[in-house]
Enzyme design. Sequence first.
Site, PDB file in Angstrom:
ATOM      1  N   VAL A   1       0.986  -1.205   0.077  1.00 37.14           N
ATOM      2  CA  VAL A   1      -0.115   0.025  -0.143  1.00 37.14           C
ATOM      3  C   VAL A   1       0.676   1.169   0.061  1.00 37.14           C
ATOM      4  O   VAL A   1       1.971   1.162   0.396  1.00 37.14           O
ATOM      5  CB  VAL A   1      -1.164  -0.015   1.379  1.00 37.14           C
ATOM      6  N   SER A   2       0.526   2.225  -0.387  1.00 39.66           N
ATOM      7  CA  SER A   2       1.195   3.534  -0.884  1.00 39.66           C
ATOM      8  C   SER A   2       1.529   4.462   0.575  1.00 39.66           C
ATOM      9  O   SER A   2       2.487   5.236   0.593  1.00 39.66           O
ATOM     10  CB  SER A   2       0.708   4.449  -1.764  1.00 39.66           C
ATOM     11  N   LYS A   3       0.576   4.283   1.549  1.00 38.57           N
ATOM     12  CA  LYS A   3       0.690   5.110   2.732  1.00 38.57           C
ATOM     13  C   LYS A   3       1.098   4.178   3.870  1.00 38.57           C
ATOM     14  O   LYS A   3       0.288   3.068   4.241  1.00 38.57           O
ATOM     15  CB  LYS A   3      -0.493   5.977   2.930  1.00 38.57           C
TER      16      LYS A   3
END
Length: 216
Positions: A8-10
């Site tokens: 996931v990016s965050k």
Amino acid sequence: MIIGYARVSKADGSQSIDLQLDALKAEGVLERDVYIDKASGSRDDRPGLEACLKALREGDTILVWKLDRLGRDLRHLVNIVHDLNGRGVGLRVITGHGAAIDTTTPAGKLVFSIFAALAEFERALIIERTNAGLTAARARGRVGGRRFKVTPSMVRRAEAAMGKPGTNVADLCAELGITRQTLYRLVGPDGGIRPDGERIVGGGVSRRLQGTGNGA
């Protein structure tokens, strides 16, 4: 053996990785065999991916939810798969635009070869545009290279140093962070300020001069 990778990016918890984990588990991947990163895909430091790639052995397959979970960009993705192929490791994508990719099958290899061709085409276009831009710039009297920010105080330091007979030009260039060419555009060998230097000192503001690198 099938090993899963999820990202996931965050890392602040605002994005859930559960959807990816559920999809990997539904494909038979054990939870202990899933490697996870919580970082932007553009970042180089992805410890989960590094550990996943190291854990893969000949005959294994890496499984990802979507293709964009794996690579930073198309070229990075192609390089990863080329490395995996060389090690006898396959890649499968569960869903998304890359769902047809399964490098353990002839059809999947064909699909990925198209991706590789597109990456090479993209690289060729970038080189072509860069060269065209440099050619156009040279035709207008501009040349490529780093521009150095030269301040009035730098000109004065150069003036004072060059006025001393024992000054080492290479050391002075390194100290100021400019090239020999730029130095001599500012001051002469005897320390006299030249027109470029006069304009910087007279205006009391910094100016960017073209250079080719630090030092002499």
